[in-house]
Design a protein around this motif. Structure first.
Motif, short mmCIF file in Angstrom:
data_model
loop_
_atom_site.label_atom_id
_atom_site.label_comp_id
_atom_site.label_asym_id
_atom_site.label_seq_id
_atom_site.Cartn_x
_atom_site.Cartn_y
_atom_site.Cartn_z
N GLY A 1 0.87 -1.17 0.00
CA GLY A 1 0.00 0.00 0.00
C GLY A 1 0.90 1.22 0.00
O GLY A 1 2.08 1.11 0.34
N GLY A 2 0.37 2.35 -0.37
CA GLY A 2 1.17 3.58 -0.43
C GLY A 2 1.49 4.12 0.95
O GLY A 2 1.10 3.52 1.97
N ILE A 3 2.20 5.22 0.98
CA ILE A 3 2.57 5.83 2.26
C ILE A 3 1.31 6.12 3.09
O ILE A 3 0.30 6.60 2.55
CB ILE A 3 3.40 7.13 2.06
N ALA A 4 1.40 5.76 4.38
CA ALA A 4 0.32 6.02 5.35
C ALA A 4 -1.03 5.41 4.95
O ALA A 4 -2.07 5.88 5.39
CB ALA A 4 0.18 7.52 5.60
N SER A 5 -0.98 4.36 4.14
CA SER A 5 -2.25 3.71 3.76
C SER A 5 -2.78 2.86 4.91
O SER A 5 -3.99 2.61 5.00
CB SER A 5 -2.04 2.85 2.52
N GLY A 6 -1.88 2.40 5.78
CA GLY A 6 -2.32 1.59 6.93
C GLY A 6 -1.74 0.18 6.95
O GLY A 6 -2.27 -0.70 7.62
N LYS A 7 -0.63 -0.05 6.24
CA LYS A 7 -0.02 -1.39 6.19
C LYS A 7 0.33 -1.92 7.58
O LYS A 7 0.02 -3.06 7.91
CB LYS A 7 1.27 -1.38 5.35
N THR A 8 0.99 -1.05 8.37
CA THR A 8 1.43 -1.48 9.70
C THR A 8 0.22 -1.76 10.59
O THR A 8 0.19 -2.76 11.30
CB THR A 8 2.31 -0.39 10.34
N THR A 9 -0.77 -0.88 10.51
CA THR A 9 -2.01 -1.05 11.29
C THR A 9 -2.66 -2.39 10.93
O THR A 9 -3.06 -3.15 11.81
CB THR A 9 -2.98 0.12 10.96
N VAL B 1 -0.32 14.34 9.49
CA VAL B 1 -0.52 14.22 10.94
C VAL B 1 0.60 13.38 11.56
O VAL B 1 1.23 13.78 12.53
CB VAL B 1 -1.90 13.59 11.25
N ARG B 2 0.84 12.21 10.97
CA ARG B 2 1.81 11.29 11.57
C ARG B 2 3.24 11.83 11.49
O ARG B 2 3.99 11.80 12.45
CB ARG B 2 1.74 9.92 10.89
N ASP B 3 3.64 12.33 10.32
CA ASP B 3 5.04 12.72 10.12
C ASP B 3 5.27 14.22 10.30
O ASP B 3 6.38 14.69 10.13
CB ASP B 3 5.51 12.29 8.72
N LYS C 1 -10.12 -1.79 2.18
CA LYS C 1 -10.41 -0.35 2.10
C LYS C 1 -10.17 0.24 3.48
O LYS C 1 -10.78 -0.19 4.45
CB LYS C 1 -11.88 -0.15 1.71
N ASN C 2 -9.28 1.21 3.55
CA ASN C 2 -8.94 1.75 4.86
C ASN C 2 -9.20 3.26 4.97
O ASN C 2 -8.55 3.96 5.73
CB ASN C 2 -7.48 1.42 5.22
N ASP C 3 -10.19 3.74 4.21
CA ASP C 3 -10.60 5.14 4.39
C ASP C 3 -11.48 5.29 5.62
O ASP C 3 -11.68 6.38 6.13
CB ASP C 3 -11.38 5.63 3.16
N THR C 4 -12.01 4.16 6.06
CA THR C 4 -12.99 4.19 7.15
C THR C 4 -12.30 4.33 8.50
O THR C 4 -11.09 4.39 8.59
CB THR C 4 -13.77 2.86 7.16
N GLU C 5 -13.10 4.34 9.53
CA GLU C 5 -12.57 4.38 10.88
C GLU C 5 -11.84 3.07 11.16
O GLU C 5 -12.16 2.04 10.58
CB GLU C 5 -13.72 4.53 11.89
N ASN C 6 -10.94 3.15 12.12
CA ASN C 6 -10.17 1.97 12.49
C ASN C 6 -11.03 0.75 12.83
O ASN C 6 -10.70 -0.37 12.48
CB ASN C 6 -9.32 2.29 13.72
N GLN C 7 -12.17 1.00 13.50
CA GLN C 7 -12.96 -0.15 13.99
C GLN C 7 -13.60 -0.93 12.84
O GLN C 7 -13.99 -2.06 13.01
CB GLN C 7 -14.01 0.27 15.04
P1 ATP Z 1 4.13 3.85 6.01
O1 ATP Z 1 4.41 2.84 4.97
O2 ATP Z 1 4.06 5.23 5.50
O3 ATP Z 1 5.01 3.70 7.21
P2 ATP Z 1 1.68 2.45 6.74
O4 ATP Z 1 1.05 2.11 5.44
O5 ATP Z 1 2.32 1.36 7.52
O6 ATP Z 1 2.62 3.68 6.59
P3 ATP Z 1 0.25 3.09 9.17
O7 ATP Z 1 1.48 3.56 9.88
O8 ATP Z 1 -0.37 1.82 9.60
O9 ATP Z 1 0.51 3.11 7.61
O10 ATP Z 1 -0.86 4.21 9.23
C1 ATP Z 1 -0.56 5.57 8.88
C2 ATP Z 1 -1.23 6.52 9.89
O11 ATP Z 1 -2.64 6.47 9.70
C3 ATP Z 1 -0.97 6.11 11.33
O12 ATP Z 1 -0.83 7.30 12.08
C4 ATP Z 1 -2.23 5.34 11.72
O13 ATP Z 1 -2.50 5.43 13.09
C5 ATP Z 1 -3.30 6.03 10.89
N1 ATP Z 1 -4.38 5.13 10.48
C6 ATP Z 1 -4.26 3.93 9.87
N2 ATP Z 1 -5.47 3.39 9.62
C7 ATP Z 1 -6.39 4.27 10.09
C8 ATP Z 1 -7.83 4.29 10.13
N3 ATP Z 1 -8.57 3.31 9.61
N4 ATP Z 1 -8.43 5.35 10.70
C9 ATP Z 1 -7.68 6.37 11.20
N5 ATP Z 1 -6.35 6.43 11.20
C10 ATP Z 1 -5.69 5.39 10.65
#
Ligand code: ATP
Length: 202
Positions: free
Chosen positions: A9-17, A144-146, A175-181
Motif C-alpha cells: 500500500g502507499g505511504i500512510a495507507s495503513g499497512k502497519t495497522t 498528521v503522523r510525520d 479499504k482503509n478510508d474508514t474508521e479503524n474499527q
Molecule cells: P508507512 O508505509 O508510510 O510507514 P503504513 O502504510 O504502515 O505507513 P500506518 O502507519 O499503519 O501506515 O498508518 C498511517 C497513519 O494512519 C498512522 O498514524 C495510523 O494510526 C493512521 N491510520 C491507519 N489506519 C487508520 C484508520 N482506519 N483510521 C484512522 N487512522 C488510521
C-alpha cells in the motif's frame, strides 16, 4: 514455511495497522521489509561493513549505528552511489526476507513490502493484499503522523506507484478510508479466505 500473502500500500495507507491486527487477532507471522532493511545494515553485518568501506567510518553515528540521514543525503546528490547501494542491499534484503519466511510457522505469513510495485517484488508472495485509501486520506494521515507540510506529503505520493498500479497486482483489497474499527471485520473475512487458500496449497 507458510503460504505467503504479500501486503502493500502507499505511504500512510495503513499497512502497519493492518499487519498488527492480523498478528494480534490471529497470531499470524509477519516479515516486514522495512525491518529487514534495517537488519541487513545493523552493526557487525556484511551490509554495514561494505558501506563503511565505500563511504568511510564517517557514515556511522557515535554508537556505531548507520547514520541513515547522512547516507540519504549522500545518495540524494550522487546517483551512482545510490545505484551502488541498491545493488548491495536489494539482494541482501530479498535473501533475508526469504530466509525469515522459511522460519514462519503460522498457516500463512504476511510479507509487508511498502515498495512492492516499485521494486517488482510481488513474485515473492503467493498472493497479494493491497491496502487501498484515497490520496486525500494518505496526504492527511502523512501530514498528521510525520508532521510534514501538504506539499511534502504530495511529493512523496508522487514518487510512489499509483493507486491503480497497486490495484493491478492485488488479489485482495482492504479499504482503509474508514474508521479503524471497520478494519477488523474486513480482516476477519480475509483471514478466513487466507486459511482456505493456505489449505489448498498444502
Ligand atoms: P508507512 O508505509 O508510510 O510507514 P503504513 O502504510 O504502515 O505507513 P500506518 O502507519 O499503519 O501506515 O498508518 C498511517 C497513519 O494512519 C498512522 O498514524 C495510523 O494510526 C493512521 N491510520 C491507519 N489506519 C487508520 C484508520 N482506519 N483510521 C484512522 N487512522 C488510521
Amino acid at each position: 514455511m507458510s503460504f505467503v500473502i504479500g501486503l502493500t500500500g502507499g505511504i500512510a495507507s495503513g499497512k502497519t495497522t493492518v499487519a498488527n491486527l492480523f498478528h494480534q487477532q490471529f497470531a499470524i507471522d509477519i516479515v516486514d521489509a522495512d525491518i529487514v532493511a534495517r537488519e541487513v545494515v545493523a552493526p557487525g553485518s556484511e551490509g554495514l561493513k561494505a558501506i563503511i568501506e565505500k563511504f568511510g567510518a564517517d557514515i556511522l553515528l557515535d554508537d556505531g549505528q548507520l547514520n541513515r540521514a547522512k547516507l540519504r543525503n549522500v545518495i540524494f546528490s550522487d546517483p551512482s552511489a545510490k545505484q551502488w547501494l541498491n545493488q548491495l542491499l536489494h539482494p541482501m534484503i530479498r535473501q533475508k526476507m526469504l530466509s525469515d519466511l522459511e522460519k514462519t510457522t503460522s498457516a500463512y505469513a504476511l510479507l509487508v513490502i511498502p515498495l512492492m510495485v516499485e521494486n517488482d517484488l510481488h513474485h515473492l508472495a503467493d498472493q497479494v493484499l493491497v491496502v487501498d485509501v484515497s490520496e486525500n486520506t494518505q496526504i492527511e494521515r502523512t501530514m498528521v503522523r510525520d508532521k510534514v507540510a501538504p506539499e511534502q506529503a504530495r511529493s512523496i505520493l508522487a514518487s510512489q506507484a499509483t493507486r491503480e498500479q497497486r490495484l493491478a497486482i492485488a488479489d485482495y483489497v482492504i479499504k482503509n478510508d474508514t474508521e479503524n474499527q471497520k478494519l477488523l471485520p474486513q480482516i476477519t473475512e480475509l483471514h478466513k479466505k487466507f486459511l482456505e487458500k493456505s489449505r489448498e496449497n498444502l
